[in-house]
Design an enzyme around this catalytic site. Structure first.
Site, PDB file in Angstrom:
ATOM      1  N   HIS A 149      -6.625  -1.198   8.520  1.00  0.00           N
ATOM      2  CA  HIS A 149      -5.443  -0.777   9.143  1.00  0.00           C
ATOM      3  C   HIS A 149      -5.410   0.729   9.654  1.00  0.00           C
ATOM      4  O   HIS A 149      -6.065   1.644   8.907  1.00  0.00           O
ATOM      5  CB  HIS A 149      -4.158  -0.799   8.249  1.00  0.00           C
ATOM      6  N   CYS A 185      -0.131  -3.388   1.907  1.00  0.00           N
ATOM      7  CA  CYS A 185      -1.419  -2.552   2.301  1.00  0.00           C
ATOM      8  C   CYS A 185      -1.024  -1.376   3.063  1.00  0.00           C
ATOM      9  O   CYS A 185      -1.874  -0.240   2.770  1.00  0.00           O
ATOM     10  CB  CYS A 185      -2.251  -3.520   2.945  1.00  0.00           C
ATOM     11  N   GLN A 227      -2.489  -2.807  12.991  1.00  0.00           N
ATOM     12  CA  GLN A 227      -3.069  -3.438  11.685  1.00  0.00           C
ATOM     13  C   GLN A 227      -3.957  -4.658  11.844  1.00  0.00           C
ATOM     14  O   GLN A 227      -3.851  -5.178  13.150  1.00  0.00           O
ATOM     15  CB  GLN A 227      -1.753  -4.106  11.082  1.00  0.00           C
ATOM     16  N   LYS A 257       9.176  -2.857   4.645  1.00  0.00           N
ATOM     17  CA  LYS A 257       8.388  -2.400   3.370  1.00  0.00           C
ATOM     18  C   LYS A 257       7.800  -1.084   3.596  1.00  0.00           C
ATOM     19  O   LYS A 257       7.949  -0.181   2.451  1.00  0.00           O
ATOM     20  CB  LYS A 257       7.118  -3.218   3.552  1.00  0.00           C
ATOM     21  N   GLY A 289      -5.187  -8.669   7.690  1.00  0.00           N
ATOM     22  CA  GLY A 289      -3.893  -8.333   6.827  1.00  0.00           C
ATOM     23  C   GLY A 289      -3.172  -9.880   6.818  1.00  0.00           C
ATOM     24  O   GLY A 289      -2.186  -9.843   5.917  1.00  0.00           O
ATOM     25  N   GLY A 305      -8.780 -16.947  -1.230  1.00  0.00           N
ATOM     26  CA  GLY A 305      -8.288 -16.346   0.100  1.00  0.00           C
ATOM     27  C   GLY A 305      -8.861 -15.014   0.529  1.00  0.00           C
ATOM     28  O   GLY A 305      -9.972 -14.618  -0.178  1.00  0.00           O
ATOM     29  N   ARG A 349      -5.228 -27.922  -2.585  1.00  0.00           N
ATOM     30  CA  ARG A 349      -6.356 -28.215  -1.856  1.00  0.00           C
ATOM     31  C   ARG A 349      -7.685 -27.704  -2.290  1.00  0.00           C
ATOM     32  O   ARG A 349      -8.760 -28.218  -1.857  1.00  0.00           O
ATOM     33  CB  ARG A 349      -6.000 -27.339  -0.721  1.00  0.00           C
ATOM     34  N   SER A 350      -7.774 -26.574  -3.141  1.00  0.00           N
ATOM     35  CA  SER A 350      -8.842 -25.993  -3.417  1.00  0.00           C
ATOM     36  C   SER A 350      -9.096 -26.559  -4.999  1.00  0.00           C
ATOM     37  O   SER A 350     -10.652 -25.974  -5.183  1.00  0.00           O
ATOM     38  CB  SER A 350      -8.917 -24.706  -3.224  1.00  0.00           C
TER      39      SER A 350
HETATM   40  N1  LIG Z   1      -4.488  -9.639   3.390  1.00  0.00           N
HETATM   41  C1  LIG Z   1      -4.054  -8.401   3.445  1.00  0.00           C
HETATM   42  O1  LIG Z   1      -4.367  -7.328   3.753  1.00  0.00           O
HETATM   43  C2  LIG Z   1      -3.327  -8.301   2.194  1.00  0.00           C
HETATM   44  C3  LIG Z   1      -3.008  -7.136   1.512  1.00  0.00           C
HETATM   45  C4  LIG Z   1      -2.071  -7.101   0.631  1.00  0.00           C
HETATM   46  C5  LIG Z   1      -1.273  -8.074   0.054  1.00  0.00           C
HETATM   47  N2  LIG Z   1      -1.449  -9.282   0.514  1.00  0.00           N
HETATM   48  C6  LIG Z   1      -0.785 -10.455   0.156  1.00  0.00           C
HETATM   49  O2  LIG Z   1      -1.896 -11.197  -0.667  1.00  0.00           O
HETATM   50  C7  LIG Z   1      -1.436 -12.377  -0.789  1.00  0.00           C
HETATM   51  C8  LIG Z   1      -2.723 -13.286  -0.015  1.00  0.00           C
HETATM   52  O3  LIG Z   1      -3.285 -12.816   1.171  1.00  0.00           O
HETATM   53  P1  LIG Z   1      -4.242 -13.341   1.819  1.00  0.00           P
HETATM   54  O4  LIG Z   1      -4.647 -12.405   3.174  1.00  0.00           O
HETATM   55  O5  LIG Z   1      -5.653 -13.331   0.894  1.00  0.00           O
HETATM   56  O6  LIG Z   1      -3.835 -14.769   2.447  1.00  0.00           O
HETATM   57  P2  LIG Z   1      -5.020 -16.355   2.620  1.00  0.00           P
HETATM   58  O7  LIG Z   1      -6.316 -15.514   3.128  1.00  0.00           O
HETATM   59  O8  LIG Z   1      -4.277 -16.992   3.479  1.00  0.00           O
HETATM   60  O9  LIG Z   1      -5.084 -16.669   1.283  1.00  0.00           O
HETATM   61  C9  LIG Z   1      -4.157 -17.187   0.498  1.00  0.00           C
HETATM   62  C10 LIG Z   1      -4.319 -17.615  -1.108  1.00  0.00           C
HETATM   63  O10 LIG Z   1      -3.678 -18.163  -1.805  1.00  0.00           O
HETATM   64  C11 LIG Z   1      -3.816 -19.451  -2.413  1.00  0.00           C
HETATM   65  N3  LIG Z   1      -2.647 -20.344  -2.315  1.00  0.00           N
HETATM   66  C12 LIG Z   1      -1.840 -20.591  -1.234  1.00  0.00           C
HETATM   67  N4  LIG Z   1      -0.737 -21.475  -1.547  1.00  0.00           N
HETATM   68  C13 LIG Z   1      -0.971 -21.416  -2.987  1.00  0.00           C
HETATM   69  C14 LIG Z   1      -0.392 -22.294  -3.852  1.00  0.00           C
HETATM   70  N5  LIG Z   1       0.823 -22.955  -3.674  1.00  0.00           N
HETATM   71  N6  LIG Z   1      -0.652 -22.314  -5.029  1.00  0.00           N
HETATM   72  C15 LIG Z   1      -1.657 -21.552  -5.441  1.00  0.00           C
HETATM   73  N7  LIG Z   1      -2.480 -20.879  -4.601  1.00  0.00           N
HETATM   74  C16 LIG Z   1      -2.056 -21.000  -3.259  1.00  0.00           C
HETATM   75  C17 LIG Z   1      -4.707 -20.024  -1.027  1.00  0.00           C
HETATM   76  O11 LIG Z   1      -5.500 -21.288  -1.788  1.00  0.00           O
HETATM   77  P3  LIG Z   1      -6.014 -22.277  -0.649  1.00  0.00           P
HETATM   78  O12 LIG Z   1      -7.356 -21.731  -0.320  1.00  0.00           O
HETATM   79  O13 LIG Z   1      -6.376 -23.301  -1.552  1.00  0.00           O
HETATM   80  O14 LIG Z   1      -5.195 -22.564   0.384  1.00  0.00           O
HETATM   81  C18 LIG Z   1      -5.663 -18.715  -0.932  1.00  0.00           C
HETATM   82  O15 LIG Z   1      -6.624 -18.602  -2.088  1.00  0.00           O
HETATM   83  C19 LIG Z   1      -0.058 -12.514   0.273  1.00  0.00           C
HETATM   84  O16 LIG Z   1       0.776 -12.607  -0.546  1.00  0.00           O
HETATM   85  C20 LIG Z   1      -0.229 -11.248   0.961  1.00  0.00           C
HETATM   86  O17 LIG Z   1       0.900 -10.871   1.446  1.00  0.00           O
HETATM   87  C21 LIG Z   1      -2.719  -9.584   1.718  1.00  0.00           C
END
Ligand SMILES: NC(=O)c1ccc[n+]([C@@H]2O[C@H](COP(=O)([O-])OP(=O)(O)OC[C@H]3O[C@@H](n4cnc5c(N)ncnc54)[C@H](OP(=O)(O)O)[C@@H]3O)[C@@H](O)[C@H]2O)c1
Length: 329
Positions: A234, A126, A153, A205, A157, A10, A37-38
Site C-alpha cells: 500500500h 494494514c 492500496q 479505520k 489487501g 489465506g 473447505r480446507s
Molecule cells: N490482506 C491484507 O493486507 C490484510 C491486512 C490486515 C488484515 N487483514 C485481515 O486478515 C483477515 C484475512 O485476510 P486475507 O487477506 O488473508 O483473506 P483471504 O486471503 O481471503 O483468507 C481468508 C482466510 O480465512 C479463512 N477463513 C475464512 N472463513 C473462515 C471460517 N469461517 N472459519 C475458519 N477460517 C476461515 C480462509 O480459509 P479457506 O481457505 O478455507 O477459505 C483463509 O485461510 C481479514 O480479517 C482481513 O481483514 C488483511
C-alpha cells in the site's frame, strides 16, 4: 510454543507462516486452521507437512498463542473461545480493534501497554500501521493537529479472491469478481463497505485507529482510501499539520532514526518509495518529504509498506515475540 495460525490458507496466513519461519519463532507445534473447505488439506512449514484443522479442533488442542487472520466474523465468534481455553489471541481482523477492553498494538509504539491479562490483542489495519509508524515519532516532537491521508492500496489487501480477479483480468479470463468493477487499469475509490456518513469502513479505520494507538484524541485524521491494481504493498499520500514548526532536515533525521522506518528521499536520483520495492520487506518506507507551501507547520510525505508483512503478518508476530520476551504467554 504451540502456535495456531487461523486463516493459514489465506493471503495473510501464508505470509505469517513465511515470517514465523524467517524469524525463527520458537515454535514446537504448528496448528494450521482454516474453514471447513480446507480441513484435511496439507500445508508445508519448514519442509514439514501439516494437516489443516477446523476451529473447534484447534481450540481443544489448547495452543499457547493463536494468530488470527480469518475475517471479523470468525474472530468475533472464536477468539473468545480460544481465550477461554487459555490461548492468547492476536487478531488481524477489525473485530476487536475499537473495543475499549482490547489493546490495539504496533509494537514499536505501544507494546508497553500489554499485560499478561490481555488474552485478545488486536492488530491494527494494514494502512493504519504504516501511517502511525511514520507519524508517531513526529507527533512526539511536533504534535499533530490534523492528518489528511489518501491511500493507493494493493489488491492483496482484499485477499486471495481480489488477487485472482486482477490476474484473471490480465489473462483475459472471466472469473469471480472481488470488486464491483474491473480493477486492472482502474482505481476504485472504495475500500471495504460504505458507512452512513459517506466514508468507507477502511477510511474510518484510518480516522480512528491512530488515536487509539497513540492514546491521544487531540489530533484528527481524514482519509480517502483507493484500491489500485498493484500487488506489492500500500502507498499513502500524507499531509500533516503540526502545532509547532519544524525543519525538514530534522523530520528526515527523526524518521531515519526510527526503528522499522527507512527514508528513501532524494529527488536528484529519483529516489522515493514504491510498492514494487517494498514488497516482501518488513520496513515502512518514507519519501517525498516536503513542506506544504499552502499552510504553516504542514508536511507532505509518501509512505509505502507491504500490507501483508508490516501491515499484517510481521506486526502480529512481533506482538507474539514481545509477549514471549516479557513472559506474558
Ligand atoms: N490482506 C491484507 O493486507 C490484510 C491486512 C490486515 C488484515 N487483514 C485481515 O486478515 C483477515 C484475512 O485476510 P486475507 O487477506 O488473508 O483473506 P483471504 O486471503 O481471503 O483468507 C481468508 C482466510 O480465512 C479463512 N477463513 C475464512 N472463513 C473462515 C471460517 N469461517 N472459519 C475458519 N477460517 C476461515 C480462509 O480459509 P479457506 O481457505 O478455507 O477459505 C483463509 O485461510 C481479514 O480479517 C482481513 O481483514 C488483511
Amino acid at each position: 510454543m504451540k502456535v495456531a495460525v487461523v486463516g493459514a490458507t489465506g493471503m495473510v496466513g501464508e505470509v505469517m507462516l513465511k515470517v514465523l519461519a524467517e524469524r525463527n519463532f520458537p515454535l514446537t507445534e504448528l496448528i494450521p486452521v482454516a474453514s471447513e473447505r480446507s480441513v484435511g488439506k496439507s500445508i508445508t512449514y519448514r519442509g514439514k507437512e501439516y494437516t489443516v484443522v477446523g476451529l473447534a479442533d484447534a481450540v481443544s488442542m489448547k495452543p499457547d498463542v493463536a494468530l488470527f487472520s480469518a475475517g471479523g466474523d470468525t474472530s468475533l465468534e472464536w477468539a473468545p473461545k480460544f481465550a477461554e481455553a487459555g490461548t492468547t489471541v492476536v487478531d488481524n481482523s477489525s473485530a476487536w480493534r475499537m473495543d475499549p477492553t482490547k489493546k490495539l498494538v504496533v509494537p514499536e509504539i505501544n507494546a508497553g501497554e500489554l499485560t499478561k491479562e490481555d488474552k485478545i490483542i488486536a492488530n491494527p489495519n494494514c494502512s493504519t500501521i504504516q501511517l502511525v509508524m511514520a507519524l508517531a515519532p513526529l507527533h512526539k516532537k511536533y504534535k499533530m493537529k490534523r492528518v489528511v491521508v489518501s491511500t493507493y492500496q494493493s489488491v492483496s489487501g482484499t485477499g486471495v479472491k481480489a488477487v485472482r480477479q486482477l490476474e484473471n483480468e490480465i489473462a483475459g479470463i472471466e472469473g469471480e469478481m472481488a470488486y464491483p468493477y474491473p480493477i486492472g487499469r482502474n482505481a476504485l475509490p472504495h475500500c471495504d463497505v460504505f458507512q452512513d456518513n459517506g466514508y468507507t469502513k477502511e477510511e474510518m479505520k484510518l480516522a480512528k485507529e491512530p488515536q487509539k494507538i497513540l492514546s491521544d484524541n487531540s489530533f484528527a485524521v481524514s482519509a480517502t482510501a483507493v484500491r489500485i491494481p498493484t500487488a506489492g504493498g500500500h502507498s499513502e499520500s500524507v499531509n500533516v499539520e503540526f502545532e509547532n514548526d519544524f525543519e525538514l532536515a530534522d523530520i528526515r533525521k527523526i524518521l531515519s532514526e526510527t526503528p522499522g522506518v527507512v527514508v528513501q528521499d532524494n529527488t536528484d536520483t529519483n529516489t522515493y518509495p514504491m510498492p514494487i520495492y517494498a514488497h516482501d520487506k518488513d520496513e515502512v518506507f518514507v519519501g517525498r518529504i516536503r513542506r506544504d507551501e499552502s499552510q504553516a507547520n504542514t508536511l507532505n510525505m509518501w509512505i509505502v509498506a507491504d500490507n501483508l508483512r508490516k501491515g499484517a503478518a510481521t506486526n502480529t508476530i512481533q506482538i507474539a515475540e514481545y509477549l514471549i520476551a516479557n513472559n506474558m504467554l
